[in-house]
Design an enzyme around this catalytic site. Structure first.
Site, PDB file in Angstrom:
ATOM      1  N   PRO A 341       0.894  -1.365   0.050  1.00 17.09           N
ATOM      2  CA  PRO A 341       0.034  -0.048   0.069  1.00 17.09           C
ATOM      3  C   PRO A 341       0.695   1.229   0.069  1.00 17.09           C
ATOM      4  O   PRO A 341       0.208   2.464   0.306  1.00 17.09           O
ATOM      5  CB  PRO A 341      -0.855  -0.106   1.296  1.00 17.09           C
ATOM      6  CG  PRO A 341       0.111  -0.852   2.111  1.00 17.09           C
ATOM      7  CD  PRO A 341       0.797  -1.960   1.374  1.00 17.09           C
ATOM      8  N   GLY A 342       2.167   1.183  -0.053  1.00 17.88           N
ATOM      9  CA  GLY A 342       2.905   2.096  -0.320  1.00 17.88           C
ATOM     10  C   GLY A 342       3.892   2.846   0.933  1.00 17.88           C
ATOM     11  O   GLY A 342       4.544   3.792   0.726  1.00 17.88           O
ATOM     12  N   CYS A 457       8.169 -10.868   4.263  1.00 13.85           N
ATOM     13  CA  CYS A 457       7.837 -10.811   5.965  1.00 13.85           C
ATOM     14  C   CYS A 457       7.333 -12.419   6.421  1.00 13.85           C
ATOM     15  O   CYS A 457       6.357 -12.560   6.849  1.00 13.85           O
ATOM     16  CB  CYS A 457       6.505  -9.908   6.190  1.00 13.85           C
ATOM     17  SG  CYS A 457       6.084  -9.741   7.923  1.00 13.85           S
TER      18      CYS A 457
END
Length: 519
Positions: A341-342, A457
């Site tokens: 999402p940035g 992750c």
């Protein structure tokens, strides 16, 4: 007994965090609202008016119901429940502990309930099973007195339209209270393997425990050092140093994580953000601040004014590593290959702006591209929407490419309490293929001599080291030692590929490897 934590989506209908169609009777359930629950006559009490509703427990129960019935995400549901109920301070903390804690511990709680209920868990409807889990968590994992844990759960059963199950709930929880948590773990794990015992005590699916063990052991002796999970049946099969650290890693997943902030370079300093937020400077990233207390980061002026954001310090380190490793030749074109999402894109954009470079952010989904646009507002960023795997390179190529690849997310289980029960080994093949395809695209888009940073992750070896080892077995790419970019981080000196851990570093379990295209 089957090895604890086998994928319970296969056959069992009592999987924590995901309701099964067989349990749904009539109309769709909503959190905290339910029609009559069918129970055998011997389990129905039908007597007594509901007592006063305990608001923190009601909020926690609503979270359990939303996760089970609607596949909701607890970290999105809980804030809404707290706001609607007007819960703050100690009441909000109790609701959070009960909701998140019950979700994390659901696997072990279900093993206890199987031994205390007169019916198979698959035959207990979801609202009643969630009441039992909530009550059992209070009995076994908190210091709430037995009478209070049982009585408030029975009252909650009546208040949520489950009055006919109140007697059943009372009887089961009384049996649960006969042992403490350690006693139940000893009972359940009597014939379990070493990994199985850890899975029970720390309430993780067995395949995740095995994946963590393999990753920790690989740091000591290479990927082939540990036997296959199915062979770990004797007391000597798990090396003691691995078992000890594995326990610490699993325990870290059950601790409420700190909130990490990032002060965007050029907009606010680490010291200024720490002073404004009341947090402490992060130990590794020069832009990180850690908040040990609760509160709402979105209420901070620095966040509202887009001078700061919320970002795990491990994620910051991966973006900083790509930007900080030495590069020969031009250093003007940077690419974030899976940018939504940035958060990392914003950090890279800020760093690029200070060095005369420009970032391109690529994203498959249009709605996530909109999030990138908001996250990178004020920086010169080109946003490209489309599938990066089909994108063709241009003449110049990119100088630095970050690929934070889609993954199982096993490194962030502490932030997503229901996630450990929603993933299964069956998810891996598709993800591993996607990661490999995106890595190939990254190496195609970077120029010869340019750098690719691969991050996930997750500590799962198939998503981390083994992906890189497959690439290195070919030609046209070489591994760059990433350790200099993590020089301030302890315990990452065993390999040129870096694995962070919550129990060691207080970050998500981020993995990072750097590659150079040679032809």
């Amino acid at each position: 007994m089957a090895e604890f934590g086998e994928d319970r989506r296969q056959g069992s209908r009592s999987q924590p965090g995901r309701a099964q169609p067989e349990r749904r009777q009539g109309s769709r359930s909503q959190p905290g609202r339910r029609g009559p629950v069918r129970q055998p006559p011997e389990q129905a009490d039908g007597a007594g008016a509901p007592g006063p509703v305990d608001a923190p427990r009601a909020a926690a129960y609503a979270v359990l119901q939303a996760v089970s019935e609607q596949d909701a995400y607890a970290n999105l549901v809980l804030p809404r429940q707290l706001s609607e109920a007007g819960l703050t301070g100690r009441d909000a903390a109790l609701a959070t502990e009960l909701g998140y804690g019950t979700l994390r511990a659901s696997g072990t709680l279900d093993e206890v309930l199987r031994r205390c209920a007169s019916r198979d868990l698959a035959d207990i409807q979801t609202p009643v099973l969630n009441l039992l889990r909530l009550g059992a968590y209070q009995l076994l994992r908190t210091r709430i007195p037995t009478h209070a844990a049982v009585a408030t759960t029975v009252d909650l059963a009546r208040a949520t339209g489950n009055s006919r199950a109140a007697g059943f709930v009372n009887a089961v929880l009384r049996k649960v209270s006969a042992r403490d948590f350690d006693g139940w773990c000893d009972e359940i794990a009597r014939d379990a393997s070493p990994l199985g015992r850890l899975a029970i005590r720390y309430s993780h699916p067995g395949w995740i425990v095995a994946a963590f063990a393999e990753a920790l052991d690989a740091e000591r002796s290479g990927p082939a050092g540990l036997p296959e999970p199915a062979e770990l049946s004797g007391p000597g099969d798990l090396p003691e140093p691995v078992e000890s650290e594995l326990a610490a890693a699993l325990a870290a997943d059950d601790r409420r994580p700190e909130t990490h902030l990032i002060g965007w370079p050029g907009r606010i300093t680490q010291a200024e953000l720490a002073a404004e937020s009341g947090g402490e400077p992060g130990p590794y990233s020069p832009y990180a601040v850690r908040l040990s207390s609760g509160g709402e980061p979105g209420a901070l002026a620095a966040v509202q004014q887009h001078r700061a954001g919320v970002q795990d310090e491990g994620s910051q380190l991966c973006a900083l590593a790509l930007a900080g490793l030495p590069l020969t030749g031009p250093d003007e074109r940077w690419l974030d290959l899976c940018a939504g999402p940035g958060g990392k894109a914003a950090l890279l954009a800020a760093l690029a702006a200070g060095r005369g470079a420009r970032l391109t952010a690529s994203e498959l989904h249009p709605h996530r591209a909109e999030l990138i646009a908001r996250a990178t507002e004020g920086w010169d960023v080109e946003i490209v929407v489309g599938d990066s795997r089909t994108r063709q390179p241009d003449e110049r190529g990119y100088d630095r490419v970050l690929l934070d690849a889609p993954c199982t997310g096993l490194g962030a289980l502490r932030r997503r309490p229901e996630a450990r029960w929603r993933r299964s080994p069956a998810d891996l093949p598709e993800l591993i293929t996607l990661q490999a395809e995106l890595l190939a695209a990254a190496l195609r888009l970077v120029r010869p001599g340019g750098l690719v940073g691969y991050a996930t992750c997750s500590p799962h070896l198939q998503e981390t080291r083994q992906q890189i080892e497959r690439l290195l077995a070919g030609s046209g790419v070489e591994l760059v030692d990433a350790r200099p970019a993590f020089a301030q981080v302890p315990g990452v000196d065993a390999s040129p590929m870096v694995q962070l851990w919550p129990h060691r570093h207080g970050t998500d379990a981020m993995f990072f490897a750097a590659l150079r295209r040679t032809v």
